[in-house]
Scaffold this motif. Structure first.
Motif, PDB file in Angstrom:
ATOM      1  N   GLY A   1     -59.196  -5.868  22.831  1.00 26.73           N
ATOM      2  CA  GLY A   1     -58.879  -6.853  21.807  1.00 26.73           C
ATOM      3  C   GLY A   1     -57.409  -6.951  21.434  1.00 26.73           C
ATOM      4  O   GLY A   1     -57.071  -7.584  20.448  1.00 26.73           O
ATOM      5  N   ARG A   2     -56.525  -6.325  22.250  1.00 15.73           N
ATOM      6  CA  ARG A   2     -55.103  -6.357  21.901  1.00 15.73           C
ATOM      7  C   ARG A   2     -54.308  -7.155  22.927  1.00 15.73           C
ATOM      8  O   ARG A   2     -54.309  -6.828  24.112  1.00 15.73           O
ATOM      9  CB  ARG A   2     -54.544  -4.931  21.827  1.00 15.73           C
ATOM     10  N   LEU A   3     -53.635  -8.177  22.451  1.00 15.85           N
ATOM     11  CA  LEU A   3     -52.719  -8.915  23.305  1.00 15.85           C
ATOM     12  C   LEU A   3     -51.325  -8.452  22.892  1.00 15.85           C
ATOM     13  O   LEU A   3     -50.667  -9.059  22.061  1.00 15.85           O
ATOM     14  CB  LEU A   3     -52.904 -10.424  23.066  1.00 15.85           C
ATOM     15  N   GLU A   4     -50.938  -7.298  23.447  1.00 16.71           N
ATOM     16  CA  GLU A   4     -49.679  -6.665  23.042  1.00 16.71           C
ATOM     17  C   GLU A   4     -49.032  -6.005  24.238  1.00 16.71           C
ATOM     18  O   GLU A   4     -49.708  -5.606  25.176  1.00 16.71           O
ATOM     19  CB  GLU A   4     -49.958  -5.563  21.996  1.00 16.71           C
ATOM     20  N   GLU A   5     -47.736  -5.848  24.151  1.00 16.78           N
ATOM     21  CA  GLU A   5     -46.997  -5.167  25.203  1.00 16.78           C
ATOM     22  C   GLU A   5     -47.586  -3.776  25.435  1.00 16.78           C
ATOM     23  O   GLU A   5     -47.849  -3.041  24.480  1.00 16.78           O
ATOM     24  CB  GLU A   5     -45.539  -5.024  24.738  1.00 16.78           C
ATOM     25  N   GLY A   6     -47.831  -3.451  26.694  1.00 13.30           N
ATOM     26  CA  GLY A   6     -48.345  -2.127  27.021  1.00 13.30           C
ATOM     27  C   GLY A   6     -49.857  -2.046  27.080  1.00 13.30           C
ATOM     28  O   GLY A   6     -50.409  -1.100  27.645  1.00 13.30           O
ATOM     29  N   ALA A   7     -50.556  -3.032  26.494  1.00 15.39           N
ATOM     30  CA  ALA A   7     -52.026  -3.002  26.504  1.00 15.39           C
ATOM     31  C   ALA A   7     -52.550  -3.430  27.871  1.00 15.39           C
ATOM     32  O   ALA A   7     -51.837  -4.047  28.667  1.00 15.39           O
ATOM     33  CB  ALA A   7     -52.578  -3.934  25.423  1.00 15.39           C
ATOM     34  N   GLU A   8     -53.795  -3.071  28.162  1.00 18.23           N
ATOM     35  CA  GLU A   8     -54.459  -3.542  29.378  1.00 18.23           C
ATOM     36  C   GLU A   8     -54.428  -5.073  29.357  1.00 18.23           C
ATOM     37  O   GLU A   8     -54.644  -5.684  28.308  1.00 18.23           O
ATOM     38  CB  GLU A   8     -55.927  -3.109  29.377  1.00 18.23           C
ATOM     39  N   ALA A   9     -54.204  -5.660  30.528  1.00 22.11           N
ATOM     40  CA  ALA A   9     -54.124  -7.129  30.583  1.00 22.11           C
ATOM     41  C   ALA A   9     -55.521  -7.744  30.644  1.00 22.11           C
ATOM     42  O   ALA A   9     -55.928  -8.340  31.634  1.00 22.11           O
ATOM     43  CB  ALA A   9     -53.266  -7.570  31.764  1.00 22.11           C
ATOM     44  N   ASP A  10     -56.275  -7.574  29.536  1.00 23.64           N
ATOM     45  CA  ASP A  10     -57.585  -8.216  29.366  1.00 23.64           C
ATOM     46  C   ASP A  10     -57.328  -9.453  28.531  1.00 23.64           C
ATOM     47  O   ASP A  10     -57.048  -9.346  27.329  1.00 23.64           O
ATOM     48  CB  ASP A  10     -58.547  -7.311  28.570  1.00 23.64           C
ATOM     49  N   PHE A  11     -57.393 -10.633  29.156  1.00 20.85           N
ATOM     50  CA  PHE A  11     -57.119 -11.834  28.364  1.00 20.85           C
ATOM     51  C   PHE A  11     -57.886 -13.033  28.889  1.00 20.85           C
ATOM     52  O   PHE A  11     -58.451 -13.004  29.986  1.00 20.85           O
ATOM     53  CB  PHE A  11     -55.611 -12.125  28.304  1.00 20.85           C
ATOM     54  N   VAL A  12     -57.912 -14.067  28.068  1.00 22.58           N
ATOM     55  CA  VAL A  12     -58.635 -15.278  28.421  1.00 22.58           C
ATOM     56  C   VAL A  12     -57.707 -16.474  28.228  1.00 22.58           C
ATOM     57  O   VAL A  12     -56.854 -16.475  27.332  1.00 22.58           O
ATOM     58  CB  VAL A  12     -59.931 -15.398  27.565  1.00 22.58           C
ATOM     59  N   LEU A  13     -57.840 -17.449  29.118  1.00 23.62           N
ATOM     60  CA  LEU A  13     -57.150 -18.730  28.964  1.00 23.62           C
ATOM     61  C   LEU A  13     -58.228 -19.770  28.714  1.00 23.62           C
ATOM     62  O   LEU A  13     -59.208 -19.832  29.459  1.00 23.62           O
ATOM     63  CB  LEU A  13     -56.398 -19.100  30.255  1.00 23.62           C
ATOM     64  N   PHE A  14     -58.086 -20.549  27.630  1.00 25.70           N
ATOM     65  CA  PHE A  14     -59.099 -21.578  27.399  1.00 25.70           C
ATOM     66  C   PHE A  14     -58.488 -22.876  26.914  1.00 25.70           C
ATOM     67  O   PHE A  14     -57.386 -22.900  26.364  1.00 25.70           O
ATOM     68  CB  PHE A  14     -60.197 -21.084  26.444  1.00 25.70           C
ATOM     69  N   ASP A  15     -59.235 -23.949  27.170  1.00 27.17           N
ATOM     70  CA  ASP A  15     -58.810 -25.281  26.765  1.00 27.17           C
ATOM     71  C   ASP A  15     -59.570 -25.624  25.482  1.00 27.17           C
ATOM     72  O   ASP A  15     -60.776 -25.841  25.513  1.00 27.17           O
ATOM     73  CB  ASP A  15     -59.142 -26.273  27.893  1.00 27.17           C
ATOM     74  N   PRO A  16     -58.879 -25.674  24.347  1.00 25.16           N
ATOM     75  CA  PRO A  16     -59.566 -25.856  23.070  1.00 25.16           C
ATOM     76  C   PRO A  16     -60.105 -27.268  22.860  1.00 25.16           C
ATOM     77  O   PRO A  16     -60.894 -27.492  21.952  1.00 25.16           O
ATOM     78  CB  PRO A  16     -58.467 -25.563  22.034  1.00 25.16           C
ATOM     79  N   GLU A  17     -59.684 -28.194  23.721  1.00 19.28           N
ATOM     80  CA  GLU A  17     -60.108 -29.585  23.522  1.00 19.28           C
ATOM     81  C   GLU A  17     -61.089 -30.081  24.566  1.00 19.28           C
ATOM     82  O   GLU A  17     -61.636 -31.177  24.448  1.00 19.28           O
ATOM     83  CB  GLU A  17     -58.877 -30.496  23.502  1.00 19.28           C
ATOM     84  N   ARG A  18     -61.319 -29.261  25.564  1.00 20.31           N
ATOM     85  CA  ARG A  18     -62.179 -29.686  26.665  1.00 20.31           C
ATOM     86  C   ARG A  18     -63.631 -29.809  26.185  1.00 20.31           C
ATOM     87  O   ARG A  18     -64.193 -28.877  25.644  1.00 20.31           O
ATOM     88  CB  ARG A  18     -62.073 -28.644  27.783  1.00 20.31           C
ATOM     89  N   GLN A  19     -64.224 -30.995  26.394  1.00 20.88           N
ATOM     90  CA  GLN A  19     -65.629 -31.196  26.026  1.00 20.88           C
ATOM     91  C   GLN A  19     -66.502 -31.015  27.255  1.00 20.88           C
ATOM     92  O   GLN A  19     -66.122 -31.416  28.350  1.00 20.88           O
ATOM     93  CB  GLN A  19     -65.816 -32.605  25.466  1.00 20.88           C
ATOM     94  N   TRP A  20     -67.645 -30.405  27.058  1.00 21.68           N
ATOM     95  CA  TRP A  20     -68.561 -30.195  28.189  1.00 21.68           C
ATOM     96  C   TRP A  20     -69.997 -30.168  27.688  1.00 21.68           C
ATOM     97  O   TRP A  20     -70.250 -29.881  26.522  1.00 21.68           O
ATOM     98  CB  TRP A  20     -68.215 -28.898  28.932  1.00 21.68           C
TER      99      TRP A  20
END
Ligand SMILES: [Zn+2]
Length: 436
Positions: free
Chosen positions: A377-396
């Motif tokens: 849960g940490r998006l910080e320097e030195g943390a494991e690169a566990d992250f998500v990229l998402f499109d907040p406007e994409r409808q599906w």
């Protein structure tokens, strides 16, 4: 230099994204720099590094990988519904990088060997970090306690008989005391079976009209109250699973104000849907706790917004199509959630103005990791690169053939949601990429 999705280098940049962390969505575009599985750097603007391949993430939000505190992967015992591997695929598609699994498998996760087995199966799948919980009682039978210490040493992050309440108050009290010594929470599935009986939906207008046996709110309120009082007397950490009533929200709010170590979660379906959804007798709206009344839905959503409820947790509960085609009162409880949680959160909480994007993402990543003490849960320097990229406007549109889960029992089938995961990374490795 661009890099290709087919071969992600060990060092790369994602540029043009808005970073979302610590409860805030950045206003300006920024970047994330990943090197050897860790976050090397991040910030606004353009990074001052040369020769590192970059992906243009224009229009996307970059957030910590999501953390789910409540998922039912059906292995061992019901691999036709979900396996560890298929559950991890569903998690990755939903933007999750860490998942806490519930122990009500067949057999139950009630010893250290089973805890190790789940962690190993998760590592083999390699798509998300599995953090198992162990059962409070052997076989979830509600009699006697399992070996908490052994299981914590093997990697258990908490204890629960989820699916079933711990009916015996003395057992619950002892469980809280032992778990406290070991530094892990007890997760309560708060339900007084003597009140709820054979109910199959919320007890109210719709159960009466549909001729189905209802589950009174009091069944949840009373159970939450008992467990809060037991946590008060031991000082232990109690985590209340899937809060669904306004009464439970109020009890938790008061307990927190008094300084008790209570944390709580709400599911995507309980912050969005009410009991009127059961009107066509579709088992896709049958879960436990059940969909309640509009007042409850509002109280739970507001509780999440004001921090009374700490986090969004899916209660991902896969079942086969065949089982969910039974009559309403015969069908099993539970719906899936990992692949729709972000879309439901954005559609029903952010786009309605109940909370902002920063807060929603915090409720899905940093906060659940913090309250369960997970290295995530940490998006910080030195943390494991566990992250998500998402499109907040994409409808599906939520479609049956679009699921990675082996099961398709979603309450949101056919609904249009806003917000979709583009890609998920675990330790710098791509675990999901949206091909649509
Ligand atoms: Zn439960």
């Amino acid at each position: 230099m661009e890099w290709s999705w087919q071969r992600i280098p060990s060092e790369f940049l994602v540029t043009g994204v808005k970073l979302c962390r610590r409860g805030k969505l950045g206003k300006r575009k920024g970047f994330l720099h990943v090197r050897k599985g860790r976050i090397e750097g991040l910030g606004v603007g353009i990074p001052k590094v040369e020769g590192v391949p970059a992906l243009d993430g224009e229009g996307l939000i970059c957030a910590p990988g999501f953390v789910d505190l409540h998922a039912h992967f059906r292995e061992p015992g019901h691999e036709e519904k979900e396996t560890i591997a298929s559950g991890c695929k569903a998690a990755a598609k939903g933007g999750y990088t860490s998942v806490v699994t519930m122990p009500n498998t067949d057999p139950a996760i009630d010893n250290s060997g089973m805890i190790r087995y789940l962690i190993d199966r998760g590592r083999e799948a390699g798509l998300c970090r599995i953090h198992p919980t162990g059962s409070v009682s052997p076989g979830l039978k509600g009699q006697g306690m399992t070996e908490f210490g052994d299981m914590v040493n093997a990697g258990a992050v908490g204890f629960t008989d989820d699916g079933m309440p711990v009916e015996n108050g003395g057992l619950m009290s002892n469980a809280l005391k032992y778990a406290d010594v070991l530094g892990v929470p007890i997760i309560t599935h708060a339900e007084d079976k003597s009140i709820v009986g054979k109910g199959c939906m919320h007890g109210g207008y719709w159960s009466a009209r549909l001729g189905l046996v209802g589950m009174a709110r009091a069944g949840e309120d009373v159970a939450v109250f008992r467990d809060v009082e037991l946590a008060r007397s031991s000082g232990a950490h109690l985590h209340v699973a899937h809060v669904s009533t306004k009464g439970a929200v109020e009890i938790i709010r008061r307990a927190k104000a008094e300084g008790l170590r209570i944390t709580a979660e709400a599911t995507p379906h309980h912050i969005s849907l009410d009991h009127s959804r059961c009107r066509d007798y579709s088992p896709l709206f049958k879960m436990n706790p059940p969909l309640r009344e509009a007042d409850d839905v509002n109280a739970v959503a507001e509780g999440l917004a004001d921090g009374t409820i700490d986090c969004l947790a899916t209660d991902h509960a896969p079942h086969t199509d065949t089982e969910k085609e039974y009559q309403f009162d015969q069908a099993p409880f539970g719906v899936t959630g990992l692949e729709t949680a972000l879309g439901v959160g954005i559609t029903y909480l952010v786009n309605t103005g109940i909370m902002d994007m920063g807060k929603l993402i915090q409720c899905m990543s940093e906060t659940p990791a913090r309250i369960f003490n997970l290295p995530a849960g940490r998006l910080e320097e030195g943390a494991e690169a566990d992250f998500v990229l998402f499109d907040p406007e994409r409808q599906w549109v939520v479609a049956k053939d679009d699921f990675q889960s082996l099961s398709h029992n979603s309450s949101f089938l056919g609904e249009t949601l806003t917000g979709r995961v583009t890609a998920t990374f675990l330790g710098g490795r791509l675990t999901w990429r949206d091909q649509d």
